[in-house]
Design a protein around this motif. Structure first.
Motif, PDB file in Angstrom:
ATOM      1  N   GLN A 130     127.810 -55.431 -12.252  1.00 60.85           N
ATOM      2  CA  GLN A 130     126.681 -55.601 -13.174  1.00 60.85           C
ATOM      3  C   GLN A 130     127.054 -56.446 -14.391  1.00 60.85           C
ATOM      4  O   GLN A 130     126.399 -56.359 -15.425  1.00 60.85           O
ATOM      5  N   ALA A 131     128.113 -57.261 -14.279  1.00 51.96           N
ATOM      6  CA  ALA A 131     128.609 -58.027 -15.433  1.00 51.96           C
ATOM      7  C   ALA A 131     127.530 -58.950 -15.996  1.00 51.96           C
ATOM      8  O   ALA A 131     127.336 -59.024 -17.223  1.00 51.96           O
ATOM      9  N   ALA A 132     126.833 -59.676 -15.151  1.00 47.62           N
ATOM     10  CA  ALA A 132     125.810 -60.614 -15.631  1.00 47.62           C
ATOM     11  C   ALA A 132     124.697 -59.865 -16.349  1.00 47.62           C
ATOM     12  O   ALA A 132     124.236 -60.278 -17.425  1.00 47.62           O
ATOM     13  N   GLY A 133     124.261 -58.766 -15.771  1.00 46.12           N
ATOM     14  CA  GLY A 133     123.209 -57.973 -16.404  1.00 46.12           C
ATOM     15  C   GLY A 133     123.644 -57.428 -17.747  1.00 46.12           C
ATOM     16  O   GLY A 133     122.856 -57.418 -18.711  1.00 46.12           O
ATOM     17  N   ALA A 167     125.856 -58.767 -19.749  1.00 47.33           N
ATOM     18  CA  ALA A 167     125.948 -59.883 -20.702  1.00 47.33           C
ATOM     19  C   ALA A 167     124.573 -60.198 -21.289  1.00 47.33           C
ATOM     20  O   ALA A 167     124.432 -60.401 -22.505  1.00 47.33           O
ATOM     21  N   VAL A 168     123.552 -60.221 -20.440  1.00 52.92           N
ATOM     22  CA  VAL A 168     122.195 -60.475 -20.923  1.00 52.92           C
ATOM     23  C   VAL A 168     121.747 -59.350 -21.850  1.00 52.92           C
ATOM     24  O   VAL A 168     121.142 -59.588 -22.916  1.00 52.92           O
TER      25      VAL A 168
END
Length: 569
Positions: free
Chosen positions: A24-27, A29-30
């Motif tokens: 879930q890294a991208a989520g 970051a957002v």
């Protein structure tokens, strides 16, 4: 005796949470970017208001107009980033929750039935419904607010420091009071939350037991006793909930004291700074507004600890379910399967001190259909449960020949119709089956006639909210699903319990069609079911006392023959 499901410890729960977070890294970051933008906009409002105060004090009208426009813009940005941040955080949380639910449902469906019975169905239901609901509510409502509040606190602390570091130090007067209140609350509340969730599971279990056994309770006149047991569990659950509420009320009272102390310190220091000329009135106003704006976020964060504790207690119970050993799925790869035989040797079993099977030995040849008969309590159903693995073998052995992991299916009078289209109900047994295979399975179960007359055929809704099915038709669906599974070993225990009614012979014929060509063990509660078997085994008091074909046993004139005459054939 009930054997409760495990509850994971804190370390195991944190590890499981980390597993859900992975990917879930991208989520994240957002979400962090959105939270940071919202927090910055929240700090900008008091600063702009402070500048307005200074402009008014200096009678600079043009500056006031520009600052008011800037303030409106900041408020709009703050509103937009608040929505953005909440959506971003909820999106990440819901994805994690979806993974947890998917793993949980898959795991529970693979739990050995005997383990579910040992733990109590009410306890399992409580975990997969109540505890999932607690975690879900936390993810959707608590976590977003707590995360936004934490960023707001960090931004406000930075804003106070930018005005004057002494104002930040003044605000910190509240921190020791808040820390002590939080520490005390966490220490006292966690055991209460764990006990409350356990009590809710016990209440569900007792309610289910009372509902399922209502006929027996009525017959013995013990309905009131069962009601009192449910009431006792409900009172315990309510008492623990009230105790948790009292702890929460005391916690909030201490937080209010901390907020009062912090605001008083900020006002005193601000007054001193203005008086000494170290800060303007606008700066002091901005500092006071920032601290006032911290009341809500600080309360949200500290209350979030309380809610997160509840969720942690529920998550620990869910992880405990995931740690329960499951049955290993048999290898069902395509291709011809070797015929499977069953070798039962020295099998004994007892419920407490009551022995129900005593040194039973029996060999069932591959493809043979064997019927087990005997009086009630002879040990027939216990033998079937041991063969299927629903009970653990205590003494002796049950061995299968011809396949390392044979597919074994048990069919009883207990059946279930899944809500949805008839085709979907059947495909619970064979997800890849086409419509032709479904119709073939229905025909094998003798259900093709009424199924073809349904309003929408295979697309007709059945189960809850759909087409109502009789007990015979429900049992036919269960037999059709067995046909789709195509097991190596078939165990029939009261599978044709409706036989003897107007349509009962349909179930007997369907059961015989399923048995043809495969190793089958029929627990014959009616002797008529035994006549069609290749071999009949007679049990009495947990022992095998006779065996042979139907004709051979009748000719012998012993126990089976007497049972047959008493049966009225």
């Amino acid at each position: 005796m009930s054997l409760p499901l495990a509850t994971a410890d804190s370390r195991r729960t944190r590890r499981a949470l980390g597993e859900l977070v992975r990917g879930q890294a991208a989520g994240f970051a957002v979400a962090v970017a959105a939270l940071a933008a919202g927090a910055a906009a929240g700090v900008a409002s008091p600063l702009v208001l402070g500048a307005v105060v200074d402009a008014v004090t200096a009678r600079e009208r043009d500056d006031v107009t520009a600052l008011v426009i800037a303030l409106v813009a900041v408020v709009i940005v703050q509103a937009l980033t608040a929505v953005w941040s909440r959506v971003a955080v909820v999106r990440v949380g819901e994805r994690m929750l979806a993974r947890l639910r998917d793993r949980l449902v898959t795991h529970v469906l693979r739990l050995p039935e005997r383990r579910v019975e040992d733990a109590g169905r009410g306890e399992v239901v409580s975990r997969v419904s109540g505890d999932v609901a607690v975690v879900g509510d936390t993810v959707s409502s608590v976590v977003p607010g707590t995360a936004a509040a934490a960023f707001s606190i960090a931004a406000a602390a930075a804003g106070l420091g930018a005005i004057d570091l002494r104002l930040t130090l003044a605000a910190c007067v509240a921190v020791p009071i808040q820390w002590l209140a939080l520490r005390r609350h966490l220490r006292r509340s966690m055991p209460v939350y764990r006990a409350s969730r356990a009590a809710a599971g016990e209440r569900s279990q007792r309610m289910l037991e009372a509902i399922e056994a209502r006929g027996t309770l009525t017959a013995f006149g013990t309905t009131r006793m069962a009601e009192e047991r449910v009431d006792e569990s409900a009172r315990l659950t309510a008492d623990l909930s009230m105790r948790a509420t009292r702890l929460s009320a005391r916690f909030w009272g201490r937080l209010n004291m901390a907020e009062f102390a912090g605001l008083a310190a900020v006002l005193v220091i601000g007054f001193a700074l203005v008086r000494s000329g170290a800060a303007s009135i606008g700066a002091a106003t901005a500092a006071a507004l920032m601290f006032l704006n911290l009341f809500g976020p600080m309360g949200t964060v500290l209350a979030g600890f309380d809610d997160l504790q509840r969720a942690a207690a529920s998550l620990a119970r869910l992880v405990g379910v995931l740690d329960e050993p499951v049955e290993t799925a048999a290898d069902v790869s395509a291709g011809a399967r070797a015929p499977v035989g069953i070798e039962i040797s020295g099998l004994s079993h007892a419920y407490g001190e009551r022995v129900v099977l005593d040194d039973v030995s029996l060999a069932i040849r591959p493809g043979e259909h064997v019927a087990i008969v005997g009086a009630s309590g002879a040990g027939k159903s216990t033998l079937a449960a041991l063969v299927c693995g629903r009970l653990d073998v205590e003494r002796g052995s049950v061995r299968f020949t011809g396949a390392a992991a044979p597919r074994i299916v048990l069919v009883t009078q207990e059946n279930h119709v899944f809500a949805g289209a008839l085709a979907d109900d059947l495909r619970m047994a064979a997800p890849d089956a086409d419509d032709e295979a479904l119709r073939g399975a229905l025909a094998a179960a003798g259900a093709d006639g009424w199924a073809a007359r349904l309003p929408d055929g295979l697309s007709t809704a059945v189960g809850a909210g759909g087409q109502e099915l009789t007990e015979v038709r429900r049992q036919q669906l269960a037999l059709a699903r067995v046909r789709l599974v195509d097991p190596d070993v078939l165990v029939l225990d009261e599978a044709a319990s409706e036989a003897g009614s107007a349509d009962g012979d349909v179930l007997d014929r369907a059961a015989l069609r399923l048995a043809a060509g495969r190793t089958t063990l029929t627990i014959a509660h009616r002797l008529e079911q035994a006549r069609a078997a290749d071999r009949v085994v007679v049990m009495d008091a947990g022992r095998v006392v006779e065996e042979g074909t139907h004709a051979q046993l009748l000719a012998a004139g012993d126990g089976y023959a007497r049972l047959w005459r008493a049966y009225g054939a």
